[in-house]
Scaffold this motif. Structure first.
Motif, PDB file in Angstrom:
ATOM      1  N   ALA A   1       3.667  19.445  28.123  1.00  0.00           N
ATOM      2  CA  ALA A   1       2.234  19.752  28.056  1.00  0.00           C
ATOM      3  C   ALA A   1       1.984  21.192  27.636  1.00  0.00           C
ATOM      4  CB  ALA A   1       1.576  19.481  29.403  1.00  0.00           C
TER       5      ALA A   1
ATOM      6  N   GLY B   1       3.704  22.870  25.596  1.00  0.00           N
ATOM      7  CA  GLY B   1       3.963  22.996  24.173  1.00  0.00           C
ATOM      8  C   GLY B   1       4.901  24.146  23.866  1.00  0.00           C
TER       9      GLY B   1
ATOM     10  N   ARG C   1       4.673  22.946  18.854  1.00  0.00           N
ATOM     11  CA  ARG C   1       3.811  21.921  19.415  1.00  0.00           C
ATOM     12  C   ARG C   1       2.544  22.547  19.981  1.00  0.00           C
ATOM     13  NH1 ARG C   1       8.513  20.298  22.065  1.00  0.00           N
ATOM     14  NH2 ARG C   1       7.584  20.832  24.077  1.00  0.00           N
ATOM     15  N   THR C   2       1.447  21.835  19.855  1.00  0.00           N
ATOM     16  CA  THR C   2       0.172  22.297  20.396  1.00  0.00           C
ATOM     17  C   THR C   2       0.112  21.986  21.886  1.00  0.00           C
ATOM     18  OG1 THR C   2      -0.917  21.882  18.281  1.00  0.00           O
ATOM     19  CG2 THR C   2      -2.330  22.121  20.227  1.00  0.00           C
ATOM     20  N   PRO C   3      -0.249  22.969  22.720  1.00  0.00           N
ATOM     21  CA  PRO C   3      -0.305  22.709  24.164  1.00  0.00           C
ATOM     22  C   PRO C   3      -1.472  21.799  24.521  1.00  0.00           C
ATOM     23  CG  PRO C   3      -1.144  24.893  23.662  1.00  0.00           C
ATOM     24  CD  PRO C   3      -0.569  24.354  22.386  1.00  0.00           C
ATOM     25  N   ASP C   4      -1.297  21.042  25.602  1.00  0.00           N
ATOM     26  CA  ASP C   4      -2.351  20.197  26.154  1.00  0.00           C
ATOM     27  C   ASP C   4      -2.673  20.761  27.537  1.00  0.00           C
ATOM     28  OD1 ASP C   4      -2.835  16.591  26.458  1.00  0.00           O
ATOM     29  OD2 ASP C   4      -3.954  18.257  27.301  1.00  0.00           O
TER      30      ASP C   4
ATOM     31  N   ALA D   1      -3.297  18.197  30.404  1.00  0.00           N
ATOM     32  CA  ALA D   1      -2.063  17.572  30.889  1.00  0.00           C
ATOM     33  C   ALA D   1      -1.210  18.575  31.662  1.00  0.00           C
ATOM     34  CB  ALA D   1      -1.282  17.001  29.712  1.00  0.00           C
TER      35      ALA D   1
END
Length: 327
Positions: free
Chosen positions: A249, A251, A255-258, A261
């Motif tokens: 989550a 990231g 990767r893009t963080p969520d 989440a």
């Protein structure tokens, strides 16, 4: 940062004492001078934003006009350097006492802002006016016929701001403002970098990997020691998955963080760790949760890197607890 599911060794009676780790980020206190400078910059930005909206955006969106008074013919009402705000008015509604901005009926057709002292409407629908500056002893040496259906009537005067605008338009001032603005950006950027490097980490006494009393209290509350042991084993089984959820989550560069989440995953780890008494993991999860709420991903990711070792210590402590209970 570890992103894959972590497999922990089962069993064994290795020591459970955890090394000191990073706690919550403590930011340095701001001095009075910093607060004053920050306040002044905020005020300056607000004034600049209001001026930009009023003088740049407003006329295009709301339909009014602004102009700077250059002469002293209206001194006392509109002084040189004042900015006037004008709005459209139907020509057939012009009345004595209105202050209008219009092109003077002279060869250069310069723009004039004077008060109406006489109005005459002709049979063919034209409006003819005589005007005079409030500071002038005599009326203007012309009679103006309004062209079109509307005129521009002054409805508001902003004192002095026009002088500032005219000064800023001077080539020398523009150059100075440009270099000062660039210098301010450099100083501000350097200050932010320096302050970030100045952030301190408070080392806290390392909590024990497992507080057996927490599971004891759980067994007493439920009056079911077997359920407490089952809960501990289930926590142990799901621990790698919970860590993986946090890692994924948050990231990474690829990767893009969520954030939603990440918040849910850190809360899940905190609550479950509190229930079984995994104090070190509970503390780390709490700080990660706080960092996510503050949108400080750098701090959250750094703390997430510590989860794997803390989880291994908790896993070994849980395995020892379950073996002792089974024997």
């Amino acid at each position: 940062m570890t992103a894959d599911v972590i497999a922990f060794p089962r069993g064994g009676r290795e020591g459970t004492a955890a090394p000191r780790h990073r706690g919550e980020v403590r930011r340095p206190r701001r001095s009075t001078a910093d607060r004053v400078v920050s306040g002044l910059l905020t005020v300056a930005l607000l004034v600049g934003a209001v001026a930009f909206l009023a003088l740049g955006v407003g006329p295009r969106v709301l339909g009014y006009r602004t102009a700077t008074m250059l002469t002293g013919s209206m001194t006392g009402t509109i002084d040189p350097g004042d900015v006037i705000v004008s709005v459209p008015k139907p020509a057939d509604e012009v009345a004595v006492g209105d202050i209008l901005t219009f092109h003077a009926p002279v060869p250069d057709q310069h723009v004039e802002t004077h008060r109406v002292i006489k109005v005459r409407h002709t049979a063919d629908g034209h409006t003819i006016i005589r005007t005079q500056g409030d500071a002038n002893a005599e009326p203007d040496p012309w009679t103006a016929t309004i062209q079109g259906d509307t005129v521009w009537e002054t409805v508001h005067v902003i004192p002095g701001i026009g002088t500032v605008i005219r000064a800023l338009r001077a080539p020398v001032v523009r150059d100075v403002v440009l270099w000062v603005a660039l210098g301010a950006l450099v100083v501000l950027g350097s200050s932010l970098i320096w302050r970030r490097g100045e952030q301190e980490i408070d080392p806290e006494p390392a909590p024990e990997a497992l507080d057996d009393a927490a599971l004891g209290r759980l067994a007493e509350d439920l009056e079911d020691a077997d359920f407490a042991a089952t809960f501990a084993a289930r926590y142990q089984e799901l621990l790698p998955q919970r860590l993986n959820r946090i890692s994924t989550a948050l990231g990474s560069e690829a990767r893009t963080p969520d954030l939603g989440a990440a918040l849910d995953a850190s809360l899940s780890l905190k609550v479950s760790s509190t229930t079984v008494g995994a104090r070190e993991l509970e503390q780390l999860a709490s700080v990660i949760e706080l960092s996510v709420r503050r949108r400080d991903l750098e701090a959250a990711r750094a703390l997430a890197d510590d989860l794997a070792q803390a989880a291994r210590r908790a896993d070994r402590a849980l395995a020892t607890y379950l073996e002792q209970r089974a024997s």
